[in-house]
Write a protein that holds these residues in place. Structure first.
Motif, short mmCIF file in Angstrom:
data_model
loop_
_atom_site.label_atom_id
_atom_site.label_comp_id
_atom_site.label_asym_id
_atom_site.label_seq_id
_atom_site.Cartn_x
_atom_site.Cartn_y
_atom_site.Cartn_z
N PRO A 167 -15.53 -22.47 9.00
CA PRO A 167 -15.32 -21.96 7.64
C PRO A 167 -15.61 -20.46 7.53
CG PRO A 167 -16.47 -24.05 7.53
CD PRO A 167 -16.39 -23.67 8.99
N GLU A 168 -16.63 -19.98 8.23
CA GLU A 168 -16.96 -18.55 8.17
C GLU A 168 -15.83 -17.70 8.70
OE1 GLU A 168 -19.07 -20.75 10.04
OE2 GLU A 168 -20.20 -21.22 8.23
N THR A 169 -15.16 -18.18 9.74
CA THR A 169 -14.03 -17.46 10.32
C THR A 169 -12.86 -17.43 9.33
OG1 THR A 169 -14.70 -18.14 12.53
CG2 THR A 169 -12.43 -17.36 12.28
N GLN A 170 -12.59 -18.55 8.70
CA GLN A 170 -11.49 -18.61 7.73
C GLN A 170 -11.79 -17.72 6.53
OE1 GLN A 170 -10.07 -22.59 6.88
NE2 GLN A 170 -10.74 -23.28 8.90
N LYS A 171 -13.02 -17.72 6.07
CA LYS A 171 -13.40 -16.85 4.95
C LYS A 171 -13.28 -15.39 5.35
CE LYS A 171 -16.98 -18.19 2.47
NZ LYS A 171 -18.28 -18.75 2.05
N ALA A 172 -13.66 -15.06 6.57
CA ALA A 172 -13.53 -13.68 7.05
C ALA A 172 -12.07 -13.26 7.07
CB ALA A 172 -14.16 -13.54 8.44
N LEU A 173 -11.18 -14.16 7.46
CA LEU A 173 -9.75 -13.86 7.47
C LEU A 173 -9.26 -13.59 6.04
CD1 LEU A 173 -6.99 -13.62 8.82
CD2 LEU A 173 -6.78 -16.13 8.63
N ILE A 174 -9.62 -14.44 5.11
CA ILE A 174 -9.21 -14.25 3.72
C ILE A 174 -9.71 -12.92 3.18
CG2 ILE A 174 -9.56 -15.12 1.37
CD1 ILE A 174 -9.46 -17.98 2.61
N LYS A 175 -10.97 -12.61 3.41
CA LYS A 175 -11.54 -11.36 2.89
C LYS A 175 -10.91 -10.14 3.56
CE LYS A 175 -15.68 -13.53 1.30
NZ LYS A 175 -17.07 -13.45 1.01
N SER A 176 -10.62 -10.27 4.86
CA SER A 176 -9.94 -9.18 5.56
C SER A 176 -8.55 -8.94 4.97
CB SER A 176 -9.86 -9.50 7.06
OG SER A 176 -9.15 -8.51 7.74
N LEU A 177 -7.84 -10.02 4.70
CA LEU A 177 -6.51 -9.89 4.11
C LEU A 177 -6.57 -9.21 2.74
CD1 LEU A 177 -5.03 -13.33 5.16
CD2 LEU A 177 -4.02 -11.11 5.70
N PHE A 178 -7.48 -9.67 1.88
CA PHE A 178 -7.61 -9.03 0.57
C PHE A 178 -7.88 -7.53 0.72
CE2 PHE A 178 -8.87 -13.24 -1.48
CZ PHE A 178 -7.71 -13.33 -2.25
N HIS A 179 -8.80 -7.19 1.59
CA HIS A 179 -9.17 -5.77 1.77
C HIS A 179 -8.00 -4.95 2.30
CE1 HIS A 179 -10.81 -2.32 4.02
NE2 HIS A 179 -11.56 -2.21 2.95
N GLU A 180 -7.36 -5.44 3.36
CA GLU A 180 -6.28 -4.67 3.98
C GLU A 180 -5.03 -4.60 3.11
OE1 GLU A 180 -6.65 -2.77 6.61
OE2 GLU A 180 -8.73 -3.46 6.71
N LEU A 181 -4.73 -5.66 2.39
CA LEU A 181 -3.56 -5.63 1.50
C LEU A 181 -3.76 -4.61 0.38
CD1 LEU A 181 -2.81 -9.44 1.29
CD2 LEU A 181 -1.43 -7.71 2.46
N GLU A 182 -4.98 -4.53 -0.11
CA GLU A 182 -5.25 -3.55 -1.16
C GLU A 182 -5.25 -2.13 -0.60
OE1 GLU A 182 -7.48 -3.03 -5.28
OE2 GLU A 182 -8.11 -4.69 -4.01
N SER A 183 -5.91 -1.94 0.55
CA SER A 183 -6.01 -0.57 1.07
C SER A 183 -4.71 -0.06 1.68
CB SER A 183 -7.16 -0.46 2.09
OG SER A 183 -6.86 -1.17 3.26
N GLN A 184 -3.93 -0.92 2.31
CA GLN A 184 -2.71 -0.45 2.98
C GLN A 184 -1.44 -0.57 2.13
OE1 GLN A 184 -2.10 -1.34 7.14
NE2 GLN A 184 -4.22 -2.07 7.33
N LEU A 185 -1.43 -1.52 1.19
CA LEU A 185 -0.22 -1.72 0.38
C LEU A 185 -0.47 -1.57 -1.12
CD1 LEU A 185 1.29 -4.78 2.28
CD2 LEU A 185 2.29 -2.51 2.07
N SER A 186 -1.69 -1.25 -1.50
CA SER A 186 -2.06 -1.15 -2.92
C SER A 186 -1.73 -2.44 -3.67
CB SER A 186 -1.37 0.04 -3.59
OG SER A 186 -1.74 1.24 -2.96
N LEU A 187 -1.85 -3.55 -2.99
CA LEU A 187 -1.62 -4.86 -3.59
C LEU A 187 -2.97 -5.36 -4.11
CD1 LEU A 187 0.72 -6.82 -4.04
CD2 LEU A 187 0.28 -7.77 -1.79
N ALA A 188 -3.13 -5.36 -5.42
CA ALA A 188 -4.40 -5.73 -6.04
C ALA A 188 -4.76 -7.18 -5.72
CB ALA A 188 -4.31 -5.54 -7.54
N SER A 189 -6.02 -7.42 -5.48
CA SER A 189 -6.49 -8.77 -5.14
C SER A 189 -6.13 -9.80 -6.20
CB SER A 189 -8.01 -8.77 -4.92
OG SER A 189 -8.32 -8.00 -3.79
N ILE A 190 -6.07 -9.38 -7.47
CA ILE A 190 -5.70 -10.30 -8.55
C ILE A 190 -4.26 -10.79 -8.37
CG2 ILE A 190 -4.92 -8.50 -10.15
CD1 ILE A 190 -6.92 -11.57 -11.21
N ASP A 191 -3.44 -10.03 -7.65
CA ASP A 191 -2.03 -10.38 -7.44
C ASP A 191 -1.77 -11.06 -6.11
OD1 ASP A 191 -0.83 -9.63 -9.85
OD2 ASP A 191 -0.74 -7.53 -9.25
N VAL A 192 -2.82 -11.52 -5.43
CA VAL A 192 -2.65 -12.18 -4.13
C VAL A 192 -3.34 -13.53 -4.16
CG1 VAL A 192 -3.13 -12.04 -1.65
CG2 VAL A 192 -2.59 -9.95 -2.94
#
Length: 132
Positions: free
Chosen positions: A72-97
């Motif tokens: 579960p910790e690995t899966q949560k890390a993946l989700i959090k990494s995706l939220f962070h990178e999508l926002e920083s690289q594509l300006s895709l707000a976490s509320i929209d993902v």
């Protein structure tokens, strides 16, 4: 296999970069090799894509299908990494993902003419042979 849904006018212009961001997270968190990218994009008509209030037309759904077994910790890390990178690289707000990880048993996967559990046994056998 990863499926990505969004309104076509918003998804189509970013899908190449989105694929890169998703795969980068899969590589850094899960250790996936470069050549294991399997992404499917589903651009939708706005009238066919219902989403929760408070979201914009940039609302994007990411479904990650993977073999069961990761912590579960690995899966949560993946989700959090995706939220962070999508926002920083594509300006895709976490509320929209929205991100969903769907796990299936290895025997429920089929690729290269075998099932996932058979592939895992082959990988373990070849690792044992290499380590001898």
């Amino acid at each position: 296999m990863i499926l990505v849904y969004g309104i076509k006018e918003n998804l189509n212009p970013i899908k190449a970069k989105l694929s890169d961001v998703i795969h980068g997270c899969m590589q850094s968190v899960l250790g996936l090799p470069e050549d294991k990218r399997a992404h499917r994009f589903v651009p939708m008509q706005k009238e066919d894509f219902y989403y929760p209030s408070g979201r914009t037309d940039a609302y994007t759904v990411i479904e990650i299908n993977m073999m069961a077994g990761r912590k579960p910790e690995t899966q949560k890390a993946l989700i959090k990494s995706l939220f962070h990178e999508l926002e920083s690289q594509l300006s895709l707000a976490s509320i929209d993902v929205e991100i969903t990880i769907k796990e299936q048993a290895p025997y429920q996967w089929g690729f290269r003419g075998i099932t996932g559990d058979e592939a895992m046994r082959q990988m373990i056998s070849s690792t044992k042979l290499t380590c001898r």
